[in-house]
Write a protein that holds these residues in place. Sequence first.
Motif, PDB file in Angstrom:
ATOM      1  N   ASP A   1       0.824  -1.205   0.000  1.00 32.10           N
ATOM      2  CA  ASP A   1       0.000   0.000   0.000  1.00 32.10           C
ATOM      3  C   ASP A   1       0.860   1.258   0.000  1.00 32.10           C
ATOM      4  N   TYR A   2       1.940   1.253   0.784  1.00 31.67           N
ATOM      5  CA  TYR A   2       2.773   2.444   0.928  1.00 31.67           C
ATOM      6  C   TYR A   2       3.740   2.628  -0.230  1.00 31.67           C
TER       7      TYR A   2
ATOM      8  N   SER B   1       3.579   1.542  -3.465  1.00 35.66           N
ATOM      9  CA  SER B   1       3.104   1.291  -4.822  1.00 35.66           C
ATOM     10  C   SER B   1       3.535   2.451  -5.716  1.00 35.66           C
TER      11      SER B   1
ATOM     12  N   ARG C   1       1.312   5.552  -5.436  1.00 36.01           N
ATOM     13  CA  ARG C   1       1.537   6.358  -4.227  1.00 36.01           C
ATOM     14  C   ARG C   1       2.808   7.198  -4.378  1.00 36.01           C
TER      15      ARG C   1
ATOM     16  N   GLN D   1       2.132  10.052  -6.746  1.00 29.82           N
ATOM     17  CA  GLN D   1       1.318  11.085  -6.109  1.00 29.82           C
ATOM     18  C   GLN D   1       2.166  11.974  -5.213  1.00 29.82           C
ATOM     19  N   VAL D   2       3.019  11.371  -4.405  1.00 27.26           N
ATOM     20  CA  VAL D   2       3.848  12.138  -3.485  1.00 27.26           C
ATOM     21  C   VAL D   2       4.816  13.027  -4.253  1.00 27.26           C
TER      22      VAL D   2
END
Length: 103
Positions: A64-65, A67, A70, A73-74
């Motif tokens: 989840d963290y 991927s 992610r 996005q960050v």
Amino acid sequence: MKQYLVEAYEFIAADKQQKTLLEPVPVSEDLKATLSSQKRDWGASRWQQYSILFRRGFKERRHDYLSWMRITQVLATAVVLGLLWWHSSSATPRGLEDQCTLH
């Protein structure tokens, strides 16, 4: 009649046996003191327990963290926010106002 008497006897005997099984077993005071005074020795210290649980939680949530969505996005958010304040200056009142309103 004989069958009735056998069944009645078995019912009464089963009821008595059930009552004796449900009675509490007396425990000696020495045994109570021994059981209540024992300290629990843990196999791992608090720090070891914390680190083990942290690693396990990270392994479970790693997908989840970490991927690609992610991470993208960050990074995109960081680039957009960096561009917003790229040439802002704290020397001018307008630049100072831009920096102070979000902090």
